[in-house]
Design a protein around this motif. Structure first.
Motif, PDB file in Angstrom:
ATOM      1  N   ASN A 147      62.576 -35.489  66.406  1.00 34.46           N
ATOM      2  CA  ASN A 147      63.600 -36.334  65.803  1.00 34.46           C
ATOM      3  C   ASN A 147      64.990 -36.052  66.359  1.00 34.46           C
ATOM      4  OD1 ASN A 147      61.616 -37.503  64.246  1.00 34.46           O
ATOM      5  ND2 ASN A 147      62.026 -36.259  62.444  1.00 34.46           N
ATOM      6  N   ARG A 148      65.229 -34.824  66.826  1.00 34.86           N
ATOM      7  CA  ARG A 148      66.538 -34.516  67.408  1.00 34.86           C
ATOM      8  C   ARG A 148      66.736 -35.276  68.724  1.00 34.86           C
ATOM      9  NH1 ARG A 148      63.320 -30.974  69.957  1.00 34.86           N
ATOM     10  NH2 ARG A 148      64.017 -29.969  71.898  1.00 34.86           N
ATOM     11  N   ILE A 149      65.618 -35.620  69.389  1.00 34.44           N
ATOM     12  CA  ILE A 149      65.695 -36.394  70.629  1.00 34.44           C
ATOM     13  C   ILE A 149      65.977 -37.850  70.301  1.00 34.44           C
ATOM     14  CG2 ILE A 149      64.473 -37.059  72.732  1.00 34.44           C
ATOM     15  CD1 ILE A 149      62.806 -34.527  72.471  1.00 34.44           C
ATOM     16  N   VAL A 156      74.378 -44.111  67.585  1.00 31.17           N
ATOM     17  CA  VAL A 156      74.423 -44.207  66.131  1.00 31.17           C
ATOM     18  C   VAL A 156      73.004 -44.172  65.586  1.00 31.17           C
ATOM     19  CG1 VAL A 156      74.418 -46.737  66.257  1.00 31.17           C
ATOM     20  CG2 VAL A 156      75.270 -45.624  64.198  1.00 31.17           C
ATOM     21  N   LEU A 157      72.848 -43.594  64.404  1.00 38.23           N
ATOM     22  CA  LEU A 157      71.555 -43.552  63.719  1.00 38.23           C
ATOM     23  C   LEU A 157      71.610 -44.484  62.513  1.00 38.23           C
ATOM     24  CD1 LEU A 157      68.735 -42.105  63.371  1.00 38.23           C
ATOM     25  CD2 LEU A 157      69.915 -40.580  61.771  1.00 38.23           C
ATOM     26  N   ALA A 175      71.225 -35.628  63.340  1.00 37.38           N
ATOM     27  CA  ALA A 175      72.221 -36.534  63.905  1.00 37.38           C
ATOM     28  C   ALA A 175      73.630 -36.076  63.559  1.00 37.38           C
ATOM     29  CB  ALA A 175      71.985 -37.957  63.392  1.00 37.38           C
ATOM     30  N   LEU A 176      73.842 -35.647  62.322  1.00 41.92           N
ATOM     31  CA  LEU A 176      75.168 -35.178  61.910  1.00 41.92           C
ATOM     32  C   LEU A 176      75.543 -33.908  62.658  1.00 41.92           C
ATOM     33  CD1 LEU A 176      74.910 -35.815  58.066  1.00 41.92           C
ATOM     34  CD2 LEU A 176      76.230 -37.135  59.744  1.00 41.92           C
ATOM     35  N   GLU A 177      74.557 -33.036  62.874  1.00 35.91           N
ATOM     36  CA  GLU A 177      74.807 -31.810  63.633  1.00 35.91           C
ATOM     37  C   GLU A 177      75.211 -32.140  65.069  1.00 35.91           C
ATOM     38  OE1 GLU A 177      72.470 -27.664  64.941  1.00 35.91           O
ATOM     39  OE2 GLU A 177      71.439 -29.235  63.805  1.00 35.91           O
ATOM     40  N   GLU A 181      77.259 -40.861  64.551  1.00 39.65           N
ATOM     41  CA  GLU A 181      77.542 -41.707  63.395  1.00 39.65           C
ATOM     42  C   GLU A 181      76.218 -42.034  62.699  1.00 39.65           C
ATOM     43  OE1 GLU A 181      80.375 -42.808  62.266  1.00 39.65           O
ATOM     44  OE2 GLU A 181      81.848 -42.712  63.870  1.00 39.65           O
ATOM     45  N   VAL A 182      76.236 -42.084  61.363  1.00 43.72           N
ATOM     46  CA  VAL A 182      75.043 -42.426  60.592  1.00 43.72           C
ATOM     47  C   VAL A 182      75.374 -43.601  59.674  1.00 43.72           C
ATOM     48  CG1 VAL A 182      73.367 -41.653  58.883  1.00 43.72           C
ATOM     49  CG2 VAL A 182      74.147 -40.067  60.665  1.00 43.72           C
TER      50      VAL A 182
END
Length: 294
Positions: A147-149, A156-157, A175-177, A181-182
């Motif tokens: 998921n980090r990929i 943006v996620l 994504a925040l790490e 943008e989420v």
């Protein structure tokens, strides 16, 4: 860069084709296997994730979101899972766009098997990526890391439906790490599939209310769509039914409840099908209708 059997390409950091976006995340994959193509570095890219067992509302939003992004040339990244992931990716491809799947298995292993058609289409019109060697089976413990990929490849996620304790929230944290943008698609407060989404909004995540408006605001490359005007002059009961519809799917019973004078459901269903033939209404699924968008 190394070519393996089955037209699979193996990349490592430092290779010219290794995605630059991944070099910027805290834990870039030490190797990346690719079947098909790679996302273009300088094109807008969005990751879409969400519930596997999604609702009709979730399916509708994922399809519209994928279509909109695909139409405007925005690359769609996801995990090719059942539900929101696969629906959004398929919609992006069918709209003429490109999409890339990051798997929790080897790139030569199609999982889930129900998405075999999408898998084959992604190879031709986008690509399949994984940090796991070819032949690696789909194992649950491998999915969180991939998921980090997914988020790392995107600008943006976007989250469409997530329960309070959903694996989707792991991707949000990643994504925040990564400094991404989420954005969240909100849901009804009584819908358990939206508990996670609504909580993220309460915590300060961005809110996505309209795909076209979002694209315009985030990338500045699209205008907002408006609900279609009837292609012919609607009158009487047809006009009353049309006016009660929305750009999101409503069931026949719900539409009927909105009418000042409810009618026999078979008659209402026939009228809705007629409106579909007239090009001003679309059927999302059996018994669910919405105003067509232009």
């Amino acid at each position: 860069m190394k070519w393996l059997e089955g037209n699979i390409c193996e990349l490592v950091p430092g290779d010219a084709l290794y995605p630059k976006r991944l070099t910027l995340i805290p834990d870039p994959p030490k190797q990346l296997y690719v079947l098909g193509g790679l996302p273009e570095e300088n094109r807008p890219t969005a990751a879409i994730i969400g519930a596997r067992e999604c609702s009709e509302y979730g399916k509708f939003v994922a399809k519209k979101l994928g279509e909109t992004l695909g139409k405007y040339g925005i690359q769609v990244i996801s995990g090719m899972a059942r539900g929101i992931d696969g629906i959004s990716q398929e919609a992006a491809l069918h709209a003429g766009g490109t999409s890339f799947a990051v798997l929790g298995s080897g790139v030569d292993v199609c999982y889930p098997l129900s998405n075999r058609g999408l898998y084959e289409e992604l190879i031709l019109k986008g690509g399949i990526l994984s940090e796991y060697p070819p032949g690696t089976p789909a194992i649950g413990r491998l999915f969180p890391a991939r998921n980090r990929i997914v988020s790392g490849l995107a600008d943006v996620l976007i989250v469409v439906e997530a329960r309070e304790k959903s694996g989707t929230l792991i991707t949000v944290d990643m994504a925040l790490e990564q400094g991404k943008e989420v954005y969240i698609v909100p849901g009804r407060i009584t819908d358990r599939l939206s508990d996670g989404c609504n909580r993220l909004i309460k915590m300060g995540a961005g809110v996505l209310l309209n795909p076209d408006s979002f694209v315009e605001e985030f990338w500045g490359i699209a205008g907002q769509k408006k609900a279609a005007e009837p292609q012919m002059s609607l009158q009487g009961e047809e006009k009353k039914v049309y006016d009660k519809l929305e750009p999101v799917p409503l069931g026949i019973a719900e539409i009927n409840a909105r009418l000042d004078r409810p009618m026999e459901e078979r008659k209402l269903a026939t009228m809705l099908m007629k409106l579909c033939l007239e090009g001003v209404v679309e059927q999302a699924s059996p018994g669910c209708f919405y105003k067509k968008m232009i």
